[in-house]
Design an enzyme around this catalytic site. Structure first.
Site: not given
Length: 627
Positions: A16, A148, A463, A465, A467, A535
């Site tokens: 401010s 301050k 499947s 890979s 992960k 997925s």
């Protein structure tokens, strides 16, 4: 002897009116000896003319005569200084409400925001407004300076009361890293060195805190984006493309795609001031040459073929309106994005945002300093990214076509109708006779206790890979570093939560829906959630993404060919599928929809798990995780 190049920290200060922003920066410039003697003498003369007993260091920042006369800041003032270890770019933004738009300018590229609060006056409207803007602009770190303190007797009670009050407000914002420091800018207490006047404060001084902040995570080092600024043809044997690497990195020999033409080529050289580089990185202004003689012009963008930005003629955005005249929907503006200019029309205003209360109110236009969510339609497609994923390519400005003045600054949210603005996507209709209750302990509080932000890493791929191998190794490393994690694995879920489901397309979708809800629960508890699921359907993955706030969901495509996965076949499933013993097996007899634009793609055919894990950790560091 070679000297190590210093890092650069970009800092924006706000607050401010009369909170002491200019005095604070002036004090830092003075105590780091970053001002010339004639500058100091000029400030001393002005202070004496005003009858001030002490030198007013704020005058070092008030560059306009109108500012010096009024003792206020009305424009963004930039100052530069350095310490033995770091360089600083400081932007001092005005505190008056009519100059709120200048705060957007100053914070758009900042690594850290310093927000000042007058210990005497407490939390004011601008204190809340600027915190909202810091959150909106994705500034990764904020330091709240309670200034301050000398005028309240260096009271610990005052400091702690203001800290508690401000934390209660920012709980509603996405501000993962906030630090509070009590100072007296006028006297220099806790600005550069720790002060003996506040022995109850055990933290660092402001400059000590800034010295320790990391900077590399604020840049996107994953997604290569190169907006072409100009084509260089000094002679008929050379054709180069000049510009600034907006994000990511690039090496000679790597494939690139030219947008919007979608022509592919490879990088031949990366040149910096006629010197050939092994790698160009985000922030560098370079010249790229290609192996093929393809058509590339100013405004085009070079990207990696398997890491594409959005390409759209219609998107949703948050606008901060800067024009004196109100926004006119249906009126033609000029949109400037990187090196590209395109005609644009704001077709719809979804709502305006009251930055004091954070409430969204219906609106048909935006006035000066107004902020709201809108829909933008373009005359031609634009290659861009959501702002939360890539600050460099997720922002734009609108220019008034008649006056050529800047009308608005914008933050891209995503293609129209697909992404929400400042809050998670709407949830499906709840079960009947239930009432939604807010979380008992907000996620922000849990994240502060954990020491890291909650994240969801969604590992998708065929499947075999890799992960689960990658996710398990990553979780072990995160756990050993004291971070809160949860691994949700496809096989484990199928043995419990989803044991009643088969492998039809409908059952696969329900499986991912359930997992997404569980992942959201752990995310709200402040965990880093690692989900390893084939997925196969993009729509299901997008549904889970919609449950998590933008920037916190990371789709990791663990990419391996069917041939590689068949050769690995860790559980003998491919052999069974090829014999016809497993119907609807993904990659063999059922489809897999590859992600179009994942946050990270890991190609595992010919790369060691250790190298892939290093890529994962580098990406997470870019996202602000301390690993």
């Amino acid at each position: 002897m070679e000297t190590q190049e210093k890092s650069i920290l970009r800092v924006v200060t706000s607050g401010s009116v009369d909170d002491g922003k200019s005095t604070l920066i002036g004090r830092m410039l003075y105590e780091t000896r970053s001002i010339f003697e004639d500058q100091l003498e000029a400030v001393k003369r002005t202070s004496e003319r005003r009858g001030q007993q002490e030198v007013d260091l704020a005058l070092l920042l008030d560059g306009l005569s109108a500012e010096r006369e009024q003792g206020i800041t009305i424009d963004v003032a930039y100052r530069y200084f350095e310490t033995p270890t770091r360089k600083y770019i400081l932007a001092d933004c005005p505190g008056h409400v009519q100059y709120t738009r200048n705060m957007v300018t100053g914070a758009s590229s900042a690594d850290c925001a310093i927000l000042l609060i007058d210990a005497r006056n407490g939390i004011l409207t601008q204190s809340r407004r600027h915190a909202f803007l810091v959150s909106l602009l994705r500034v990764p770190r904020m330091v709240v300076v309670i200034n301050k303190m000398d005028q309240v007797g260096f009271s610990r009670e005052v400091f702690e009361r203001l800290v508690a009050e401000y934390r209660a407000f920012v709980e509603r914002l996405d501000l993962p890293d906030i630090t509070f420091i009590p100072v007296s800018a006028l006297r220099g207490d806790n600005v550069v060195m720790r002060s003996a006047a506040m022995p109850w404060y055990g933290g660092p001084s402001l400059l000590q805190h800034l010295e320790a902040l990391p900077t590399t995570h604020t840049r996107n080092l994953v997604d290569f984006r190169f907006p072409v600024q100009s084509v260089l043809r000094p002679n008929q044997d050379f054709r180069g493309y000049a510009g600034r690497i907006a994000s990511g990195a690039i090496r000679p020999g790597e494939p690139v795609l030219v947008l919007p033409s979608r022509v592919e080529s490879r990088i031949k050289e990366v040149l910096l001031a006629e010197k050939s580089l092994e790698e160009g990185i985000a922030g560098q202004s370079v010249v790229l040459t290609l192996e093929d003689n393809v058509d590339v012009s100013r405004g085009d963008m070079l990207v990696r073929p398997h890491n594409l930005p959005l390409q759209t003629k219609r998107f949703e955005a948050v606008l901060s309106w800067m024009g004196e005249a109100p926004l006119e929907t249906g009126c033609a503006y000029l949109l400037r994005h990187g090196t590209r200019n395109v005609k644009a029309v704001v077709t719809r205003v979804y709502h305006a945002i009251d930055v004091d209360t954070l409430r969204r109110t219906p609106a048909e236009t935006l006035d000066l300093n107004g902020i709201g969510k809108v829909e933008v339609e373009l005359a031609s497609p634009l290659a861009c990214d959501p702002f939360k994923a890539n600050r460099a390519t997720g922002s734009f400005i609108l220019v008034d076509a008649m006056t050529h003045c800047t009308a608005a600054a914008g933050l891209i949210l995503g293609t129209a109708g697909t992404l929400e603005s400042l809050e998670p996507a709407a949830l499906p209709e709840a079960s009947p006779n239930t009432v939604w209750s807010p979380w008992n302990i907000p996620r922000g509080a849990r994240e502060r206790q954990a020491g890291h932000p909650g994240q969801v890493l969604w590992f998708t791929g065929l499947s075999g890979s890799g992960k689960s191998t990658l996710a398990r190794a990553l979780e072990r490393r995160l756990f050993e570093r004291g971070q809160r994690t949860m691994l949700l694995d496809g096989d484990q879920v199928r043995h419990g939560l989803c044991r009643d489901l088969g492998f039809s397309p409908e059952d696969r979708s329900e499986n991912i829906r359930r997992v997404g809800e569980v992942a959201r629960l752990f995310f709200e508890a402040g965990h880093i959630v690692l989900c390893t699921f084939i997925s196969p359907y993009a729509e299901d993955r997008d549904t889970v993404r919609g449950l998590i706030p933008q920037g916190r969901f990371h789709e990791v495509h663990v990419d391996a060919s069917v041939e590689t996965c068949t050769r690995r076949d860790p559980n003998g499933l491919y052999a069974k599928a090829l014999r016809g013993e497993i119907p609807q097996f993904t990659g063999i007899s059922a489809p897999y929809e590859q992600p179009g634009s994942p946050e990270l793609r890991l190609e595992t055919d010919n790369v060691t798990p250790e190298a892939l894990l290093a890529q994962l950790e580098a990406y997470l560091r870019c996202c602000g995780l301390k690993i």
